[in-house]
Enzyme design. Structure first.
Site, PDB file in Angstrom:
ATOM      1  N   SER A 157      13.466 -15.695 -15.282  1.00 49.57           N
ATOM      2  CA  SER A 157      13.519 -16.479 -16.520  1.00 49.57           C
ATOM      3  C   SER A 157      12.669 -17.716 -16.335  1.00 49.57           C
ATOM      4  O   SER A 157      12.521 -18.227 -15.217  1.00 49.57           O
ATOM      5  CB  SER A 157      14.958 -16.908 -16.805  1.00 49.57           C
ATOM      6  OG  SER A 157      14.978 -17.838 -17.866  1.00 49.57           O
ATOM      7  N   TYR A 170      22.766 -20.744 -14.256  1.00 51.94           N
ATOM      8  CA  TYR A 170      21.776 -19.723 -14.642  1.00 51.94           C
ATOM      9  C   TYR A 170      20.385 -20.122 -14.131  1.00 51.94           C
ATOM     10  O   TYR A 170      19.671 -19.296 -13.549  1.00 51.94           O
ATOM     11  CB  TYR A 170      21.794 -19.583 -16.163  1.00 51.94           C
ATOM     12  CG  TYR A 170      20.820 -18.572 -16.721  1.00 51.94           C
ATOM     13  CD1 TYR A 170      21.011 -17.210 -16.520  1.00 51.94           C
ATOM     14  CD2 TYR A 170      19.727 -18.979 -17.478  1.00 51.94           C
ATOM     15  CE1 TYR A 170      20.123 -16.273 -17.056  1.00 51.94           C
ATOM     16  CE2 TYR A 170      18.845 -18.057 -18.016  1.00 51.94           C
ATOM     17  CZ  TYR A 170      19.044 -16.708 -17.799  1.00 51.94           C
ATOM     18  OH  TYR A 170      18.165 -15.789 -18.324  1.00 51.94           O
TER      19      TYR A 170
HETATM   20  N1  LIG Z   1      16.973 -13.331 -23.912  1.00 48.92           N
HETATM   21  C1  LIG Z   1      16.305 -14.302 -23.319  1.00 48.92           C
HETATM   22  O1  LIG Z   1      15.862 -15.272 -23.954  1.00 48.92           O
HETATM   23  C2  LIG Z   1      16.033 -14.232 -21.852  1.00 48.92           C
HETATM   24  C3  LIG Z   1      15.180 -15.194 -21.308  1.00 48.92           C
HETATM   25  C4  LIG Z   1      14.900 -15.138 -19.960  1.00 48.92           C
HETATM   26  C5  LIG Z   1      15.463 -14.152 -19.176  1.00 48.92           C
HETATM   27  N2  LIG Z   1      16.297 -13.233 -19.726  1.00 48.92           N
HETATM   28  C6  LIG Z   1      16.851 -12.216 -18.850  1.00 48.92           C
HETATM   29  O2  LIG Z   1      16.558 -10.945 -19.375  1.00 48.92           O
HETATM   30  C7  LIG Z   1      17.514 -10.001 -18.870  1.00 48.92           C
HETATM   31  C8  LIG Z   1      18.052  -9.184 -20.033  1.00 48.92           C
HETATM   32  O3  LIG Z   1      18.878 -10.016 -20.827  1.00 48.92           O
HETATM   33  P1  LIG Z   1      18.962  -9.963 -22.427  1.00 48.92           P
HETATM   34  O4  LIG Z   1      18.571 -11.307 -22.921  1.00 48.92           O
HETATM   35  O5  LIG Z   1      18.332  -8.754 -22.957  1.00 48.92           O
HETATM   36  O6  LIG Z   1      20.550  -9.911 -22.586  1.00 48.92           O
HETATM   37  P2  LIG Z   1      21.527  -8.760 -23.072  1.00 48.92           P
HETATM   38  O7  LIG Z   1      22.877  -9.346 -22.949  1.00 48.92           O
HETATM   39  O8  LIG Z   1      21.086  -8.247 -24.399  1.00 48.92           O
HETATM   40  O9  LIG Z   1      21.280  -7.619 -21.984  1.00 48.92           O
HETATM   41  C9  LIG Z   1      21.832  -7.639 -20.707  1.00 48.92           C
HETATM   42  C10 LIG Z   1      22.414  -6.259 -20.457  1.00 48.92           C
HETATM   43  O10 LIG Z   1      22.854  -6.202 -19.113  1.00 48.92           O
HETATM   44  C11 LIG Z   1      24.089  -5.489 -19.123  1.00 48.92           C
HETATM   45  N3  LIG Z   1      24.871  -5.825 -17.944  1.00 48.92           N
HETATM   46  C12 LIG Z   1      25.543  -6.969 -17.709  1.00 48.92           C
HETATM   47  N4  LIG Z   1      26.183  -6.868 -16.544  1.00 48.92           N
HETATM   48  C13 LIG Z   1      25.915  -5.658 -16.042  1.00 48.92           C
HETATM   49  C14 LIG Z   1      26.297  -4.964 -14.870  1.00 48.92           C
HETATM   50  N5  LIG Z   1      27.099  -5.526 -13.956  1.00 48.92           N
HETATM   51  N6  LIG Z   1      25.831  -3.715 -14.673  1.00 48.92           N
HETATM   52  C15 LIG Z   1      25.029  -3.124 -15.571  1.00 48.92           C
HETATM   53  N7  LIG Z   1      24.630  -3.720 -16.706  1.00 48.92           N
HETATM   54  C16 LIG Z   1      25.082  -4.973 -16.934  1.00 48.92           C
HETATM   55  C17 LIG Z   1      24.779  -5.940 -20.393  1.00 48.92           C
HETATM   56  O11 LIG Z   1      25.820  -5.060 -20.769  1.00 48.92           O
HETATM   57  C18 LIG Z   1      23.613  -5.954 -21.361  1.00 48.92           C
HETATM   58  O12 LIG Z   1      23.455  -4.683 -21.957  1.00 48.92           O
HETATM   59  C19 LIG Z   1      18.561 -10.830 -18.133  1.00 48.92           C
HETATM   60  O13 LIG Z   1      18.280 -10.849 -16.760  1.00 48.92           O
HETATM   61  C20 LIG Z   1      18.365 -12.236 -18.701  1.00 48.92           C
HETATM   62  O14 LIG Z   1      18.799 -13.219 -17.826  1.00 48.92           O
HETATM   63  C21 LIG Z   1      16.605 -13.251 -21.054  1.00 48.92           C
END
Ligand SMILES: NC(=O)c1ccc[n+]([C@@H]2O[C@H](COP(=O)([O-])OP(=O)(O)OC[C@H]3O[C@@H](n4cnc5c(N)ncnc54)[C@H](O)[C@@H]3O)[C@@H](O)[C@H]2O)c1
Length: 273
Positions: A157, A170
């Site tokens: 991130s 985080y």
């Molecule tokens: N959305 C943003 O702005 C953003 C920015 C930077 C980084 N990220 C990163 O992107 C990645 C995806 O996140 P997102 O924003 O799509 O969120 P999201 O919540 O839509 O997706 C995360 C997914 O991971 C699954 N998950 C959680 N714990 C789990 C486990 N123990 N085993 C298997 N699956 C599990 C959840 O059920 C969910 O489907 C994450 O690492 C997040 O930190 C997101």
């Protein structure tokens, strides 16, 4: 585009696993990999959402499957890896996208850092560092190393590059994700396994939607601040991660790239905050 250029991004020889492909960003990256020809396995805890994503991929002519897995459970990851390999062939691309912030680990505005609970801190580190990088890299790295072939893409991130206010656990966990990514890149560089990271900026998803947007779709105060600091003056769209993930997955396109962090953030990190 010429045929030679197209083959740079042809993943038809690859089987890709997207852990957390049940979520917003992981799901979009799974679709991009499938569109480039990869056979895609979505791993996660929510079968309904995983199957829905599989159906979207299949509707677009791709090949995909869902398998239940918990990123925090090594045995569950091993079982999923073996099931995917048996169905789609040995895994050559791993996208580790299970992760996110937790509300209990977010400091309210102006609140005291000293009151942050140990449990909340551990929850965020467990998910993003242990489940987000360590265990998947161990389980899938094992078979990639045996074949001397693999591309691991950890979803870090922008918060791992600068300590964002309020989301302290985080930010710190994602900084560790970037560090461990570089460690693994060096460790496996001569063994055919590349390890890189993608750092998204702000993309509304399940785990952060309440922080960024109100129920009526307007921005929260924090959402407004973020947009104000983003040169492109908007949040990202999940499909805008597709180019980076396909490029890093493709041996032909990025075969000499390892240990890198590709930032997809509308210019956020380029501005002073
Ligand atoms: N959305 C943003 O702005 C953003 C920015 C930077 C980084 N990220 C990163 O992107 C990645 C995806 O996140 P997102 O924003 O799509 O969120 P999201 O919540 O839509 O997706 C995360 C997914 O991971 C699954 N998950 C959680 N714990 C789990 C486990 N123990 N085993 C298997 N699956 C599990 C959840 O059920 C969910 O489907 C994450 O690492 C997040 O930190 C997101």
């Amino acid at each position: 585009m010429s045929a030679a250029n197209c083959s740079l991004f042809d993943l038809s020889e690859d089987t890709a696993v997207v852990i957390g492909g049940t979520g917003v960003l992981g799901g979009a990256m799974a679709e991009a990999l499938a569109a480039a020809g990869a056979r895609v396995a979505i791993l996660g805890r929510n079968a309904e959402r995983g199957q829905a994503r599989v159906q979207r991929i299949e509707k677009n002519g791709g090949t995909a499957m869902f398998h239940a897995a918990d990123a925090l459970d090594r045995d569950s990851l091993r079982e999923a890896r073996d099931a995917v390999s048996a169905t789609l062939g040995p895994v050559s691309v791993l996208v580790s996208a299970a992760g996110g912030n937790h509300p209990d680990a977010t400091l309210p505005p102006g609140s005291d850092f000293c009151g942050l609970s140990r449990e909340a801190w551990d929850t965020v580190f467990d998910l993003n560092l242990t489940g987000g990088v360590l265990l998947p890299a161990q389980v899938f790295g094992e078979t990639m190393l045996a074949r001397q072939r693999g591309s691991i893409i950890n979803i870090a991130s922008m918060a791992g590059m600068i300590p964002l206010s309020r989301v302290v656990a985080y930010s710190a966990a994602k900084a560790a994700v970037l560090n461990l990514t570089r460690f693994l890149a060096r460790e496996w560089a001569t063994q055919g396994v590349r390890v890189n990271a993608i750092s998204p900026g702000f993309f509304p998803a399940e785990q952060n939607r309440a922080l960024l947007m109100n129920d009526d779709g307007s921005y929260t105060e924090r959402g407004e601040q973020i947009i104000g600091h983003t040169p492109m003056a908007r949040f990202g769209r999940p499909e805008e991660l597709g180019g980076a993930v396909v490029w890093l997955a493709s041996r032909a396109a990025s075969g000499f790239v390892t240990g890198q962090n590709i930032v997809v953030d509308g210019g956020f990190i380029s501005t002073t905050i």
